[in-house]
Design an enzyme around this catalytic site. Structure first.
Site, PDB file in Angstrom:
ATOM      1  N   ASN A  17       0.580  -1.515  -0.225  1.00  0.00           N
ATOM      2  CA  ASN A  17       0.004   0.355  -0.248  1.00  0.00           C
ATOM      3  C   ASN A  17       0.793   1.229   0.074  1.00  0.00           C
ATOM      4  OD1 ASN A  17      -1.474   2.348   1.239  1.00  0.00           O
ATOM      5  ND2 ASN A  17      -2.932   0.761   2.360  1.00  0.00           N
ATOM      6  N   ASP A  19      -0.369   4.435  -0.166  1.00  0.00           N
ATOM      7  CA  ASP A  19      -0.810   5.662   0.628  1.00  0.00           C
ATOM      8  C   ASP A  19       0.178   6.510   1.100  1.00  0.00           C
ATOM      9  OD1 ASP A  19      -2.981   4.045  -0.418  1.00  0.00           O
ATOM     10  OD2 ASP A  19      -3.935   3.970   1.475  1.00  0.00           O
ATOM     11  N   HIS A  20       1.053   6.223   1.775  1.00  0.00           N
ATOM     12  CA  HIS A  20       1.471   7.235   2.640  1.00  0.00           C
ATOM     13  C   HIS A  20       2.770   8.028   2.079  1.00  0.00           C
ATOM     14  CE1 HIS A  20      -0.951   7.096   5.825  1.00  0.00           C
ATOM     15  NE2 HIS A  20      -0.661   5.260   5.939  1.00  0.00           N
ATOM     16  N   ARG A  28       4.493  18.770   1.153  1.00  0.00           N
ATOM     17  CA  ARG A  28       4.528  19.729   0.653  1.00  0.00           C
ATOM     18  C   ARG A  28       4.177  20.317  -0.658  1.00  0.00           C
ATOM     19  NH1 ARG A  28      10.102  21.612   1.928  1.00  0.00           N
ATOM     20  NH2 ARG A  28      10.490  21.320   4.543  1.00  0.00           N
ATOM     21  N   HIS A  53      -5.704   4.020  -1.620  1.00  0.00           N
ATOM     22  CA  HIS A  53      -7.103   4.012  -1.130  1.00  0.00           C
ATOM     23  C   HIS A  53      -7.348   5.554  -1.402  1.00  0.00           C
ATOM     24  CE1 HIS A  53      -9.605   4.394   2.866  1.00  0.00           C
ATOM     25  NE2 HIS A  53     -10.457   4.830   2.004  1.00  0.00           N
ATOM     26  N   ARG A  55      -9.309   8.380  -0.804  1.00  0.00           N
ATOM     27  CA  ARG A  55      -9.878   8.523  -0.103  1.00  0.00           C
ATOM     28  C   ARG A  55     -11.101  10.008  -0.552  1.00  0.00           C
ATOM     29  NH1 ARG A  55      -8.913   6.724   5.823  1.00  0.00           N
ATOM     30  NH2 ARG A  55     -10.662   7.341   6.011  1.00  0.00           N
ATOM     31  N   ARG A  59      -6.267  13.621   0.710  1.00  0.00           N
ATOM     32  CA  ARG A  59      -6.088  13.071   1.731  1.00  0.00           C
ATOM     33  C   ARG A  59      -4.432  12.968   1.451  1.00  0.00           C
ATOM     34  NH1 ARG A  59      -7.469  10.141   7.335  1.00  0.00           N
ATOM     35  NH2 ARG A  59      -9.373  10.800   6.665  1.00  0.00           N
ATOM     36  N   HIS A  60      -4.070  11.642   0.084  1.00  0.00           N
ATOM     37  CA  HIS A  60      -2.924  11.023   0.569  1.00  0.00           C
ATOM     38  C   HIS A  60      -2.952  10.783  -1.264  1.00  0.00           C
ATOM     39  CE1 HIS A  60      -5.548   7.543   1.745  1.00  0.00           C
ATOM     40  NE2 HIS A  60      -4.828   7.693   2.776  1.00  0.00           N
ATOM     41  N   GLU A  80      -8.511   0.854  -3.118  1.00  0.00           N
ATOM     42  CA  GLU A  80      -9.527   0.540  -2.095  1.00  0.00           C
ATOM     43  C   GLU A  80     -10.609   1.713  -2.063  1.00  0.00           C
ATOM     44  OE1 GLU A  80      -6.179  -1.289   1.643  1.00  0.00           O
ATOM     45  OE2 GLU A  80      -7.120   1.106   1.786  1.00  0.00           O
ATOM     46  N   THR A 110      -7.176   6.529  10.602  1.00  0.00           N
ATOM     47  CA  THR A 110      -6.702   5.135   9.105  1.00  0.00           C
ATOM     48  C   THR A 110      -8.047   4.800   9.076  1.00  0.00           C
ATOM     49  OG1 THR A 110      -5.866   3.668   8.631  1.00  0.00           O
ATOM     50  CG2 THR A 110      -5.610   4.158  11.241  1.00  0.00           C
ATOM     51  N   THR A 111      -8.118   3.997   8.298  1.00  0.00           N
ATOM     52  CA  THR A 111      -9.654   3.019   8.684  1.00  0.00           C
ATOM     53  C   THR A 111     -10.486   2.022   9.687  1.00  0.00           C
ATOM     54  OG1 THR A 111      -8.577   1.994   6.670  1.00  0.00           O
ATOM     55  CG2 THR A 111     -11.373   1.215   7.266  1.00  0.00           C
ATOM     56  N   GLU A 161     -11.521  -9.063   3.469  1.00  0.00           N
ATOM     57  CA  GLU A 161      -9.581  -8.919   3.707  1.00  0.00           C
ATOM     58  C   GLU A 161     -10.455  -8.900   4.995  1.00  0.00           C
ATOM     59  OE1 GLU A 161      -6.716  -6.002   1.726  1.00  0.00           O
ATOM     60  OE2 GLU A 161      -6.791  -5.196   4.000  1.00  0.00           O
ATOM     61  N   HIS A 201      -3.636  -4.557   7.788  1.00  0.00           N
ATOM     62  CA  HIS A 201      -4.151  -3.114   8.297  1.00  0.00           C
ATOM     63  C   HIS A 201      -3.059  -3.012   9.582  1.00  0.00           C
ATOM     64  CE1 HIS A 201      -4.878   0.589  10.570  1.00  0.00           C
ATOM     65  NE2 HIS A 201      -6.358   1.007   9.045  1.00  0.00           N
ATOM     66  N   GLY A 202      -2.062  -2.390   9.876  1.00  0.00           N
ATOM     67  CA  GLY A 202      -1.439  -2.315  11.520  1.00  0.00           C
ATOM     68  C   GLY A 202       0.480  -3.652  10.867  1.00  0.00           C
ATOM     69  N   HIS A 224       1.043   1.533   6.094  1.00  0.00           N
ATOM     70  CA  HIS A 224       2.124   2.198   6.788  1.00  0.00           C
ATOM     71  C   HIS A 224       3.513   1.980   7.381  1.00  0.00           C
ATOM     72  CE1 HIS A 224       2.603   3.918  10.513  1.00  0.00           C
ATOM     73  NE2 HIS A 224       2.316   5.517   9.822  1.00  0.00           N
TER      74      HIS A 224
END
Ligand code: PXP
Length: 252
Positions: A17, A19-20, A28, A53, A55, A59-60, A80, A110-111, A161, A201-202, A224
């Site tokens: 993933n 996203d981050h 920036r 994802h 959203r 945001r990302h 996602e 986060t989700t 999932e 997740h996580g 992440h």
């Protein structure tokens, strides 16, 4: 942790993933670092798929990121999305390999938790049907819970999932073992009712290993932690290390 750990299964896929990478870019407002470059690097490092994802608040990941990912990566894209009309239109336009429907709250970081597939059955049904009719594989992001699995099956999704957040966030061993047991029980039930089972997740190097050993889980989606580890050991090295521990936990 349980007897399932020792069973061998087919190859476990790693979905990375990104996203981050976009979160850092957006801090920036420019174009660096580029999530597409990260996706290509993930592919070279051994990822089996890319997850992003989109959203509601962008945001990302942005719409342009999704277009570029669809056009320029060779790996399957797991897009996602929340179950909204806007996201349905976007998915139907881009036709990603998989659309993973996730719950989304605007104020969350986060989700948080899985989809309410039981209470939201009637709302979700047309989404699953339209995505499936368009040839998009539908995955539902749910809690590791038998009722949620049965509802997912009844919705006609081929994939679920399992949300591993509660297991990853557990603060003591007893709670972690309880949460892990929920995941193994749910993964076995998914297999028994003919659902392909993914998890995510996580997850970290430590928490991913026991999950990777569950033979009925076919894919882990991790973001992440890998982007965080990139700061310390590099993105490719983090993915390679995750891939290696998954192979060790689940030799194919
Ligand atoms: N799977 C799903 C469905 C998610 O929503 C997320 C977070 O976007 C992940 C996996 C990856 O979680 P993490 O970034 O904590 O590894």
């Amino acid at each position: 942790m349980t007897s399932q750990n020792s069973r061998l299964g087919p190859k476990l896929r790693l979905g990375v993933n990104i996203d981050h990478v976009a979160t850092i870019r957006n801090a920036r407002g420019g174009s660096y670092p580029d999530p597409l470059r990260a996706a290509k690097m993930a592919a070279a490092a051994g990822a089996d798929g890319i997850t992003a994802h989109l959203r509601e608040d962008r945001r990302h990941i942005t719409d342009t990121d999704i277009t570029r990912l669809c056009d320029e990566i060779d790996l399957p894209l797991n897009l996602e999305i929340a179950a909204t009309d806007e996201m349905l239109d976007i998915a139907l336009r881009h036709k990603p390999h998989t659309a993973c429907i996730v719950p989304e709250k605007r104020e969350e970081r986060t989700t948080e938790g899985g989809l309410d597939v039981v209470g939201g059955f009637d709302k979700l049904k047309p989404f699953v049907t339209q995505l499936s009719d368009a040839g998009i594989r539908v995955s539902l992001f749910i809690e590791p819970d038998v009722a949620a699995l049965d509802a997912s099956k009844a919705l006609g999704a081929p994939v679920v999932e399992l949300h591993t957040g509660a297991y990853c966030d557990a603060t003591d061993i007893a709670e972690q073992e309880r949460e892990f047991e929920r995941i193994t029980t749910a993964a076995a039930h998914a297999q028994a009712i003919g659902l392909e089972c993914h998890a995510g997740h996580g997850l970290t190097f430590d928490s991913a290993k026991p999950v990777a050993a569950i033979a009925s889980i076919m894919e882990l989606n991790i973001g992440h932690f890998l982007v965080g580890e990139a700061i310390f050991i590099g993105f490719e090295a983090a993915i390679q290390k995750m891939r290696a521990l998954m192979n060790e936990a689940r030799p194919s």
